[in-house]
Write a protein that holds these residues in place. Structure first.
Motif, PDB file in Angstrom:
ATOM      1  N   TRP A 140     -15.928  -3.939  10.057  1.00  0.00           N
ATOM      2  CA  TRP A 140     -15.947  -4.655   8.775  1.00  0.00           C
ATOM      3  C   TRP A 140     -15.405  -3.694   7.728  1.00  0.00           C
ATOM      4  CZ3 TRP A 140     -19.959  -8.886   7.917  1.00  0.00           C
ATOM      5  CH2 TRP A 140     -19.857  -9.435   6.635  1.00  0.00           C
ATOM      6  N   GLY A 141     -14.108  -3.621   7.631  1.00  0.00           N
ATOM      7  CA  GLY A 141     -13.478  -2.677   6.711  1.00  0.00           C
ATOM      8  C   GLY A 141     -12.314  -1.975   7.373  1.00  0.00           C
ATOM      9  N   GLY A 142     -11.781  -0.982   6.686  1.00  0.00           N
ATOM     10  CA  GLY A 142     -10.629  -0.269   7.206  1.00  0.00           C
ATOM     11  C   GLY A 142      -9.328  -1.011   7.011  1.00  0.00           C
ATOM     12  N   GLY A 143      -9.347  -2.029   6.124  1.00  0.00           N
ATOM     13  CA  GLY A 143      -8.169  -2.870   5.952  1.00  0.00           C
ATOM     14  C   GLY A 143      -7.149  -2.365   4.962  1.00  0.00           C
ATOM     15  N   CYS A 144      -7.542  -1.410   4.119  1.00  0.00           N
ATOM     16  CA  CYS A 144      -6.605  -0.793   3.175  1.00  0.00           C
ATOM     17  C   CYS A 144      -7.175   0.556   2.770  1.00  0.00           C
ATOM     18  CB  CYS A 144      -6.402  -1.671   1.943  1.00  0.00           C
ATOM     19  SG  CYS A 144      -5.221  -0.987   0.741  1.00  0.00           S
ATOM     20  N   ASP A 145      -6.388   1.576   2.844  1.00  0.00           N
ATOM     21  CA  ASP A 145      -6.823   2.939   2.555  1.00  0.00           C
ATOM     22  C   ASP A 145      -7.094   3.092   1.057  1.00  0.00           C
ATOM     23  OD1 ASP A 145      -7.135   5.632   2.137  1.00  0.00           O
ATOM     24  OD2 ASP A 145      -5.209   6.216   2.997  1.00  0.00           O
ATOM     25  N   THR A 146      -8.380   3.190   0.699  1.00  0.00           N
ATOM     26  CA  THR A 146      -8.731   3.295  -0.729  1.00  0.00           C
ATOM     27  C   THR A 146      -8.715   4.735  -1.233  1.00  0.00           C
ATOM     28  OG1 THR A 146     -11.051   3.258  -0.047  1.00  0.00           O
ATOM     29  CG2 THR A 146     -10.110   1.197  -0.848  1.00  0.00           C
ATOM     30  N   ARG A 147      -8.467   5.668  -0.356  1.00  0.00           N
ATOM     31  CA  ARG A 147      -8.377   7.069  -0.795  1.00  0.00           C
ATOM     32  C   ARG A 147      -6.976   7.430  -1.256  1.00  0.00           C
ATOM     33  NH1 ARG A 147     -10.244  12.444   2.656  1.00  0.00           N
ATOM     34  NH2 ARG A 147      -9.771  13.981   1.035  1.00  0.00           N
ATOM     35  N   ASN A 181      -2.865   5.123  -5.348  1.00  0.00           N
ATOM     36  CA  ASN A 181      -1.679   5.932  -5.631  1.00  0.00           C
ATOM     37  C   ASN A 181      -0.357   5.310  -5.194  1.00  0.00           C
ATOM     38  OD1 ASN A 181      -3.322   8.104  -6.618  1.00  0.00           O
ATOM     39  ND2 ASN A 181      -3.793   8.643  -4.491  1.00  0.00           N
ATOM     40  N   GLY A 182      -0.396   4.300  -4.325  1.00  0.00           N
ATOM     41  CA  GLY A 182       0.840   3.722  -3.808  1.00  0.00           C
ATOM     42  C   GLY A 182       1.431   2.677  -4.739  1.00  0.00           C
ATOM     43  N   THR A 183       2.657   2.276  -4.443  1.00  0.00           N
ATOM     44  CA  THR A 183       3.255   1.130  -5.122  1.00  0.00           C
ATOM     45  C   THR A 183       2.710  -0.146  -4.478  1.00  0.00           C
ATOM     46  OG1 THR A 183       5.104   0.978  -3.575  1.00  0.00           O
ATOM     47  CG2 THR A 183       5.370   2.482  -5.464  1.00  0.00           C
ATOM     48  N   PRO A 184       2.885  -1.296  -5.127  1.00  0.00           N
ATOM     49  CA  PRO A 184       2.453  -2.540  -4.491  1.00  0.00           C
ATOM     50  C   PRO A 184       3.062  -2.748  -3.108  1.00  0.00           C
ATOM     51  CG  PRO A 184       2.837  -2.929  -6.808  1.00  0.00           C
ATOM     52  CD  PRO A 184       3.298  -1.515  -6.525  1.00  0.00           C
ATOM     53  N   ASP A 185       4.323  -2.388  -2.937  1.00  0.00           N
ATOM     54  CA  ASP A 185       4.954  -2.525  -1.622  1.00  0.00           C
ATOM     55  C   ASP A 185       4.305  -1.601  -0.598  1.00  0.00           C
ATOM     56  OD1 ASP A 185       6.702  -4.462  -2.480  1.00  0.00           O
ATOM     57  OD2 ASP A 185       8.388  -3.088  -2.783  1.00  0.00           O
ATOM     58  N   GLU A 186       3.971  -0.384  -1.017  1.00  0.00           N
ATOM     59  CA  GLU A 186       3.323   0.558  -0.099  1.00  0.00           C
ATOM     60  C   GLU A 186       1.915   0.086   0.277  1.00  0.00           C
ATOM     61  OE1 GLU A 186       5.558   4.681  -1.505  1.00  0.00           O
ATOM     62  OE2 GLU A 186       3.731   4.020  -2.520  1.00  0.00           O
ATOM     63  N   VAL A 187       1.219  -0.488  -0.691  1.00  0.00           N
ATOM     64  CA  VAL A 187      -0.099  -1.034  -0.418  1.00  0.00           C
ATOM     65  C   VAL A 187      -0.003  -2.174   0.591  1.00  0.00           C
ATOM     66  CG1 VAL A 187      -2.050  -2.305  -1.403  1.00  0.00           C
ATOM     67  CG2 VAL A 187      -1.114  -0.325  -2.602  1.00  0.00           C
ATOM     68  N   ALA A 188       0.926  -3.073   0.365  1.00  0.00           N
ATOM     69  CA  ALA A 188       1.100  -4.211   1.273  1.00  0.00           C
ATOM     70  C   ALA A 188       1.445  -3.743   2.673  1.00  0.00           C
ATOM     71  CB  ALA A 188       2.181  -5.143   0.741  1.00  0.00           C
ATOM     72  N   ARG A 189       2.287  -2.721   2.776  1.00  0.00           N
ATOM     73  CA  ARG A 189       2.662  -2.192   4.086  1.00  0.00           C
ATOM     74  C   ARG A 189       1.451  -1.559   4.774  1.00  0.00           C
ATOM     75  NH1 ARG A 189       5.956   1.587   2.578  1.00  0.00           N
ATOM     76  NH2 ARG A 189       7.530   0.033   2.048  1.00  0.00           N
ATOM     77  N   ASN A 190       0.656  -0.846   4.011  1.00  0.00           N
ATOM     78  CA  ASN A 190      -0.557  -0.243   4.566  1.00  0.00           C
ATOM     79  C   ASN A 190      -1.506  -1.301   5.116  1.00  0.00           C
ATOM     80  OD1 ASN A 190      -3.616   0.855   3.533  1.00  0.00           O
ATOM     81  ND2 ASN A 190      -2.405   2.266   4.764  1.00  0.00           N
ATOM     82  N   VAL A 191      -1.673  -2.382   4.363  1.00  0.00           N
ATOM     83  CA  VAL A 191      -2.545  -3.476   4.821  1.00  0.00           C
ATOM     84  C   VAL A 191      -2.000  -4.104   6.095  1.00  0.00           C
ATOM     85  CG1 VAL A 191      -3.410  -5.772   4.257  1.00  0.00           C
ATOM     86  CG2 VAL A 191      -3.478  -3.953   2.536  1.00  0.00           C
ATOM     87  N   ARG A 192      -0.713  -4.423   6.113  1.00  0.00           N
ATOM     88  CA  ARG A 192      -0.127  -5.067   7.291  1.00  0.00           C
ATOM     89  C   ARG A 192      -0.269  -4.182   8.525  1.00  0.00           C
ATOM     90  NH1 ARG A 192       3.949  -6.472   3.484  1.00  0.00           N
ATOM     91  NH2 ARG A 192       5.260  -4.766   4.270  1.00  0.00           N
ATOM     92  N   ASP A 193      -0.025  -2.870   8.365  1.00  0.00           N
ATOM     93  CA  ASP A 193      -0.122  -1.949   9.496  1.00  0.00           C
ATOM     94  C   ASP A 193      -1.556  -1.898  10.033  1.00  0.00           C
ATOM     95  OD1 ASP A 193       2.562  -1.380   9.245  1.00  0.00           O
ATOM     96  OD2 ASP A 193       2.258   0.550   8.228  1.00  0.00           O
ATOM     97  N   LEU A 194      -2.523  -1.832   9.132  1.00  0.00           N
ATOM     98  CA  LEU A 194      -3.912  -1.725   9.560  1.00  0.00           C
ATOM     99  C   LEU A 194      -4.414  -3.025  10.178  1.00  0.00           C
ATOM    100  CD1 LEU A 194      -5.298   0.385   6.586  1.00  0.00           C
ATOM    101  CD2 LEU A 194      -5.185   1.090   8.987  1.00  0.00           C
ATOM    102  N   VAL A 195      -4.080  -4.143   9.569  1.00  0.00           N
ATOM    103  CA  VAL A 195      -4.520  -5.432  10.106  1.00  0.00           C
ATOM    104  C   VAL A 195      -3.927  -5.667  11.492  1.00  0.00           C
ATOM    105  CG1 VAL A 195      -4.378  -7.936   9.789  1.00  0.00           C
ATOM    106  CG2 VAL A 195      -5.000  -6.477   7.867  1.00  0.00           C
ATOM    107  N   SER A 196      -2.706  -5.206  11.707  1.00  0.00           N
ATOM    108  CA  SER A 196      -2.081  -5.385  13.023  1.00  0.00           C
ATOM    109  C   SER A 196      -2.821  -4.595  14.106  1.00  0.00           C
ATOM    110  CB  SER A 196      -0.612  -4.950  12.984  1.00  0.00           C
ATOM    111  OG  SER A 196      -0.489  -3.540  12.864  1.00  0.00           O
TER     112      SER A 196
END
Length: 227
Positions: A164-171, A176-191
């Motif tokens: 329950w978690g680990g879906g986006c790196d909050t550290r 610190n990322g751009t919106p595109d970098e955030v979205a990429r981080n989410v997609r990578d983790l959810v996959s």
């Protein structure tokens, strides 16, 4: 009763039942950690006393709210950035027997309820024992802590545990990322987390005041597949 009748979403009930943290409140964390090393019998007696304190209250609480909740939240931050705050042997001696007693009684009284633990930090070495004691899910899944590699956690525990978690790196990514970098981080983790189930999307931890609004929107849009 009213929330249960008004939604088809999961309802979480917060119980607590902290075994590791309450002694820190009583004695201060440095003193209690010292006691864990030098006074094992006293620490065992304290955990047993806490379990005896919680048990009748948990039974009464579940009798009142059990039919109306889906997830029962316990709490104990067992880990830090560099791994567990105790050895696996200490967990097995001081906490596992009483976690198991509480969690198994909860399932006896409310079999439909998911036994959930809020547990920060790097807890990978303890996860096998936590699951064996009856734990079914945990948050926040701090992927930047030692041992908390998502691929490893999913492949090792994902067939018998819900992350329950680990879906986006909050550290790093979210503040610190751009919106595109955030979205990429989410997609990578959810996959990594989502195949086969056993995953509830949540960013790793709290969203702090300095996080850009556009990054929060990008995170949720990516999680929902709307970007």
């Amino acid at each position: 009763r009213k929330p249960r009748e008004s939604t088809d979403r999961a309802i979480l009930g917060i119980f607590g039942g902290n075994l590791f943290e309450v002694p820190q409140f009583l004695y201060r964390i440095d003193n209690y950690l010292t006691h864990m090393g030098f006074c094992p019998e006293a620490c065992v007696r304290l955990s047993e006393a806490l379990c005896d304190f919680y048990m009748p209250r948990m039974e009464k609480w579940l009798g009142a709210v059990g039919p109306y909740i889906d997830v029962m939240l316990f709490g104990d931050d067992l880990g830090g950035t560099n791994g567990p705050l105790m050895s696996t042997e200490m967990y097995r001696t001081y906490y596992k027997p009483w976690h198991a007693k509480l969690w198994r009684r909860a399932k006896e009284l409310a079999p439909h309820v998911n036994v959930h633990l809020h547990c920060c930090g790097g807890i990978e070495p303890l996860l096998g024992d936590l699951i064996d004691a009856g734990l079914e899910s945990s948050n926040p899944v701090q992927i930047t802590c030692k041992g908390m590699n998502p691929s490893h956690l999913k492949s090792t525990f994902g067939n018998r545990f819900t992350f329950w978690g680990g879906g986006c790196d909050t550290r790093h990514a979210l503040p610190n990322g751009t919106p595109d970098e955030v979205a990429r981080n989410v997609r990578d983790l959810v996959s990594i987390w989502s195949p086969g189930g056993g995953f509830v999307f949540q960013q790793v931890h709290n969203i702090l005041a300095d996080v850009p609004t556009e990054n929060i929107i990008a995170m949720f849009n990516a999680a929902r597949g709307l970007e």
